[in-house]
Every structure is written in structure tokens, then in C-alpha cells.
Motif scaffolding. Structure first.
Motif, mmCIF file in Angstrom:
data_model
loop_
_atom_site.group_PDB
_atom_site.id
_atom_site.type_symbol
_atom_site.label_atom_id
_atom_site.label_comp_id
_atom_site.label_asym_id
_atom_site.label_seq_id
_atom_site.Cartn_x
_atom_site.Cartn_y
_atom_site.Cartn_z
ATOM 1 N N ALA A 299 0.814 -1.221 0.000
ATOM 2 C CA ALA A 299 0.000 0.000 0.000
ATOM 3 C C ALA A 299 0.842 1.262 0.000
ATOM 4 C CB ALA A 299 -0.928 -0.009 1.212
ATOM 5 N N GLY A 300 2.152 1.118 -0.088
ATOM 6 C CA GLY A 300 3.027 2.284 -0.067
ATOM 7 C C GLY A 300 4.473 1.849 -0.101
ATOM 8 N N ALA A 301 5.374 2.777 0.226
ATOM 9 C CA ALA A 301 6.804 2.511 0.161
ATOM 10 C C ALA A 301 7.505 3.115 1.376
ATOM 11 C CB ALA A 301 7.390 3.084 -1.128
ATOM 12 N N TRP A 302 8.779 2.778 1.531
ATOM 13 C CA TRP A 302 9.571 3.326 2.636
ATOM 14 C C TRP A 302 9.484 4.853 2.623
ATOM 15 C CZ3 TRP A 302 15.550 2.058 3.370
ATOM 16 C CH2 TRP A 302 16.003 2.671 4.544
ATOM 17 N N PHE A 303 9.759 5.466 1.471
ATOM 18 C CA PHE A 303 9.652 6.921 1.315
ATOM 19 C C PHE A 303 8.408 7.212 0.498
ATOM 20 C CE2 PHE A 303 13.746 6.694 2.938
ATOM 21 C CZ PHE A 303 14.459 7.885 2.917
ATOM 22 N N PRO A 304 7.454 7.984 0.967
ATOM 23 C CA PRO A 304 7.463 8.676 2.249
ATOM 24 C C PRO A 304 6.649 7.991 3.353
ATOM 25 C CG PRO A 304 5.736 9.615 0.897
ATOM 26 C CD PRO A 304 6.347 8.467 0.105
ATOM 27 N N ASP A 305 6.037 6.832 3.029
ATOM 28 C CA ASP A 305 4.992 6.300 3.917
ATOM 29 C C ASP A 305 5.505 5.917 5.300
ATOM 30 O OD1 ASP A 305 2.528 6.056 2.001
ATOM 31 O OD2 ASP A 305 4.249 5.320 0.876
ATOM 32 N N ALA A 306 6.758 5.445 5.394
ATOM 33 C CA ALA A 306 7.287 5.096 6.713
ATOM 34 C C ALA A 306 7.374 6.319 7.613
ATOM 35 C CB ALA A 306 8.666 4.458 6.569
ATOM 36 N N PHE A 307 7.597 7.487 7.030
ATOM 37 C CA PHE A 307 7.667 8.714 7.817
ATOM 38 C C PHE A 307 6.291 9.081 8.370
ATOM 39 C CE2 PHE A 307 11.453 8.641 5.334
ATOM 40 C CZ PHE A 307 12.413 9.359 6.024
ATOM 41 N N ILE A 308 5.236 8.670 7.664
ATOM 42 C CA ILE A 308 3.884 8.886 8.187
ATOM 43 C C ILE A 308 3.683 8.056 9.445
ATOM 44 C CG2 ILE A 308 1.418 8.563 7.755
ATOM 45 C CD1 ILE A 308 1.976 9.083 4.792
ATOM 46 N N GLY A 309 3.995 6.768 9.360
ATOM 47 C CA GLY A 309 3.814 5.892 10.509
ATOM 48 C C GLY A 309 4.664 6.291 11.697
ATOM 49 N N ARG A 310 5.890 6.715 11.410
ATOM 50 C CA ARG A 310 6.794 7.136 12.485
ATOM 51 C C ARG A 310 6.209 8.330 13.239
ATOM 52 N NH1 ARG A 310 10.029 6.038 16.376
ATOM 53 N NH2 ARG A 310 7.962 6.633 17.105
ATOM 54 N N MET A 311 5.782 9.346 12.500
ATOM 55 C CA MET A 311 5.207 10.524 13.138
ATOM 56 C C MET A 311 3.858 10.213 13.757
ATOM 57 S SD MET A 311 5.243 13.644 14.146
ATOM 58 C CE MET A 311 6.706 14.387 13.426
ATOM 59 N N ALA A 312 3.084 9.316 13.150
ATOM 60 C CA ALA A 312 1.775 8.960 13.702
ATOM 61 C C ALA A 312 1.917 8.375 15.102
ATOM 62 C CB ALA A 312 1.060 7.975 12.781
ATOM 63 N N ASN A 313 2.910 7.519 15.302
ATOM 64 C CA ASN A 313 3.120 6.944 16.627
ATOM 65 C C ASN A 313 3.498 8.021 17.644
ATOM 66 O OD1 ASN A 313 5.800 5.588 18.302
ATOM 67 N ND2 ASN A 313 3.754 4.765 18.697
ATOM 68 N N VAL A 314 4.352 8.961 17.243
ATOM 69 C CA VAL A 314 4.733 10.057 18.141
ATOM 70 C C VAL A 314 3.496 10.883 18.496
ATOM 71 C CG1 VAL A 314 6.101 12.171 18.354
ATOM 72 C CG2 VAL A 314 7.110 10.151 17.283
ATOM 73 N N GLN A 315 2.697 11.204 17.483
ATOM 74 C CA GLN A 315 1.486 11.989 17.713
ATOM 75 C C GLN A 315 0.521 11.253 18.648
ATOM 76 O OE1 GLN A 315 0.313 14.988 16.410
ATOM 77 N NE2 GLN A 315 1.692 15.477 14.722
ATOM 78 N N ARG A 316 0.312 9.978 18.403
ATOM 79 C CA ARG A 316 -0.630 9.210 19.205
ATOM 80 C C ARG A 316 -0.125 9.030 20.640
ATOM 81 N NH1 ARG A 316 -4.619 6.072 17.126
ATOM 82 N NH2 ARG A 316 -4.101 4.390 18.575
ATOM 83 N N PHE A 317 1.186 8.871 20.810
ATOM 84 C CA PHE A 317 1.745 8.759 22.153
ATOM 85 C C PHE A 317 1.543 10.066 22.910
ATOM 86 C CE2 PHE A 317 5.159 8.967 25.303
ATOM 87 C CZ PHE A 317 4.994 7.743 25.946
#
Length: 357
Positions: A299-317
Motif C-alpha cells: 500500500a506504499g513505500a519506505w519513502f514517504p509512507d514510513a515517515f507517516i507511521g513514524r510521526m503517527a506513533n509520536v502523535q498518538r503517544f
């Protein structure tokens, strides 16, 4: 193959925050324009602005993305109710963290300092200021890696007993000016992603054997690495990395082979094959009990989608929606310890051959 091995069932995305906070970015290097900002815009994360001591570079990038360019680090750090995104060179992390308000939420670009000493200093700053801080080991959040980890959790491979990383690339190091002068490059700035991922998948190794070196055709400190991670007598883990394979695309590679007792997986990280444009990521799995390889639709690729997940976890925490801050500075320090061990191994002599009697 039965439906229980449906490749479309594998998790590939991280949960998103319900009310994302604005993001203030420190740094205006290529990684911000190539990955951070494209990811945040794609995800709908608001960008409050950016700061870089190179005012011209900051204003140029800010104009491209229609965001504010702060005039000083202190002005950027004073914005309330935001996530601070440090896309700064490793030597700058500590001084930027000191400018942030106590209790701030921070995502720190990898590596966590230039070496383990700096990582320890960064850890101390974060503890003293009670920062909610994570390190941007975003490969853990790439769709292909999320799906791989889900397949492992579901037992599709059995017990993982082999991990091979094989890279033969032509990496454009010139895109990162600070890299050209850094005494530590390949392991500290690139293969650190793979070491961190291996820790996530296999746990912490007992130790590492490593050799890292440059190339006679340029002056970048190290661009080639061979490493073996010690996981005892059952698991074999090795990395063969060559960023100087400048002989056309035909035999270049950026791939992992993960083998279990009952199945296997193949991963291609496409972005490195033509950075920053890249090629598609690939995940193929040979599940236990099957009679062939299955391609997982990604459903996506390392760039840029992994940066979405990384920031999403920070935001949710930050919002209390996630209980775990993945790759927190506490955990990331151990990845830095593995990097340090690899450099120590590199500096020590290999086992000498016996002399002929």
C-alpha cells in the motif's frame, strides 16, 4: 495455499492520530523536502514551520511548501502545542534539544548523535528535561516491514533462523554535505536502519563482527561494510553492503532474505536503487505449508509512507492514544550501542592466520 495465508491480510499501516498536532521542523536539508514534508502533507499532519541556521536554504524550502521559516532556533522552540521534528545533523541534536521546553514531544533524526558518547549525552538531556523523545528509525514503519513483521507474528515463516541484507548500490552521498566530512558514515548513517530493524525482528545480539571501509575513488569515510551479528548457534545474521557499485542498474540490489524453519520472505527496498526517486518496494513470502512464493500487494513505500507511521506513533503517544513510544530514546540508545560495537570490532585486528611450521 489456504486463505489463512492471504497476503492482503497483512498489516501495512500504523494507526493515525485523531487530532494531529502541528509540527515544527529543525533543519532544511534534502531529507525534509524528500521525505518529512511529503509524508506529513500526505497524512494531513499540519506543518507549523521550519528553522535552519542557513537562512537562504530555510526560506527556499519554506516557500516551496508554503510554510513559515522561523528566524531563530529560540523562536521555533517557543511555538506551543507542537511536535518538534529534528531533521538536524547528529552533532546538532543536543544543542537543539536544550532549547526545547521541558516535557516537549520530540522526534530526533537518526543517528542519536555521532557515537555512543553523544547518544548517552542526548539520553541524559531527554531524561533531565522529561522530553517525550523518539528517534526517527522510520524503516520499522515502512509498509513492507510492517507486513513482514505481521507475517512473522502470525507464524508464516516458523522460527526465523536466517537474516541476510545484501546491498550493491550507487548512493549519491553528495546530497548530504555534512556526510562528506563525517568520520563515521556507512554504519552510523545508513546500515543503522538495518541494525535497528534486526533488533526489532530478532532481539539484541550478543555481539557483532564488522569491517567497514571507504573506496579509493572518493574520500567519503566509509561506504562498504560486512557484518555478522552473533545470535548464538541457531540464528545466522549477516550484512553485505556496497555503496560503490557504479556499474549500471542490472546487478544492483537492495534486499533482505529472511528464512524461517518453515517459510521465507524476500524484501526489496526500492528507494535506495535510484535515490531519491526510487523504485517500488517488494515483499514476497513463501509461507509454511505452501507450494510457492506469494507477492504481497503493498500500500506504499519506505519513502514517504514510513515517515507517516513514524510521526503517527509520536502523535498518538503524545495524545495518550498509543501506550508505547516506538524507538524511544531509551530503546534507540541500544541501537547506538550496537553501532558502537560494530565500529569497535572494525578497529580491532582480525584473527591472524597460523604461521607455517
Amino acid at each position: 495455499m489456504t486463505s489463512r495465508f492471504d497476503p492482503a491480510s497483512l498489516a501495512q499501516a500504523s494507526p493515525m492520530p485523531s487530532k494531529p498536532l502541528p509540527i515544527v521542523t529543525f533543519g532544511a536539508g534534502s531529507i525534509v523536502g524528500d521525505a518529512h514534508f511529503p509524508a506529513y502533507r500526505k497524512a494531513g499532519f499540519p506543518i507549523a514551520g521550519l528553522y535552519d541556521p542557513d537562512r537562504t536554504k530555510a526560506e527556499k524550502l519554506a516557500a516551496e511548501w508554503g510554510v513559515r521559516a522561523f528566524v531563530s532556533a529560540s523562536e521555533a522552540a517557543a511555538v506551543p502545542g507542537v511536535i518538534f521534528d529534528l531533521a538536524t545533523p547528529p552533532a546538532r541534536h543536543g544543542e537543539v534539544l536544550k532549547t526545547l521546553p521541558d516535557g516537549a514531544v520530540v522526534l530526533i533524526q537518526k543517528p542519536m548523535g555521532n557515537d555512543l558518547t553523544e547518544a548517552t549525552e542526548i539520553l541524559a538531556i531527554c531524561r533531565q528535561k522529561k522530553l517525550k523523545a523518539a528517534v526517527n528509525f522510520q524503516l520499522r514503519f515502512a509498509p513492507t516491514i510492517l507486513a513482514l513483521n505481521d507475517a512473522v507474528r502470525k507464524g508464516w515463516l516458523g522460527e526465523v533462523v536466517d537474516f541476510d541484507a545484501w546491498l550493491a548500490l550507487d548512493t549519491p552521498w553528495r546530497l548530504w554535505e555534512f556526510v562528506l566530512k563525517s568520520p563515521r558514515v556507512e554504519i552510523a548513517l545508513h546500515s543503522i536502519h538495518y541494525l535497528d530493524l534486526i533488533r526489532q525482528l530478532l532481539g539484541d545480539p550478543a555481539g557483532v563482527h564488522a569491517k567497514t571501509l571507504g573506496h579509493p575513488n572518493h574520500t567519503v569515510a566509509q561506504t562498504r561494510t560486512s557484518a555478522i551479528l552473533d545470535y548464538g548457534d541457531t540464528v545466522r545474521c549477516s550484512l553485505s553492503i556496497n555503496h560503490d557499485h557504479k556499474f549500471g542498474r542490472r546487478h544492483q540490489a537492495c534486499e533482505f532474505r529472511i528464512c524461517g524453519t518453515e517459510g521465507a520472505a524476500y524484501v526489496q527496498l526500492g528507494v535506495n536503487l535510484d535515490y531519491p526517486r526510487g523504485e517500488p518496494d517488494i515483499l514476497e513470502i513463501y509461507p509454511k505449508g505452501s507450494d510457492g512464493w506469494v507477492t504481497v500487494p503493498l500500500a506504499g513505500a519506505w519513502f514517504p509512507d514510513a515517515f507517516i507511521g513514524r510521526m503517527a506513533n509520536v502523535q498518538r503517544f503524545a495524545a495518550g492514544e498509543d501506550a508505547e513510544l516506538i524507538s524511544s530514546v531509551e530503546d534507540a540508545w541500544t541501537t547506538m550501542a550496537l553501532v558502537e560495537a560494530a565500529y569497535r570490532s572494525n578497529s580491532e585486528p582480525a584473527m591472524p592466520l597460523a604461521r607455517k611450521p
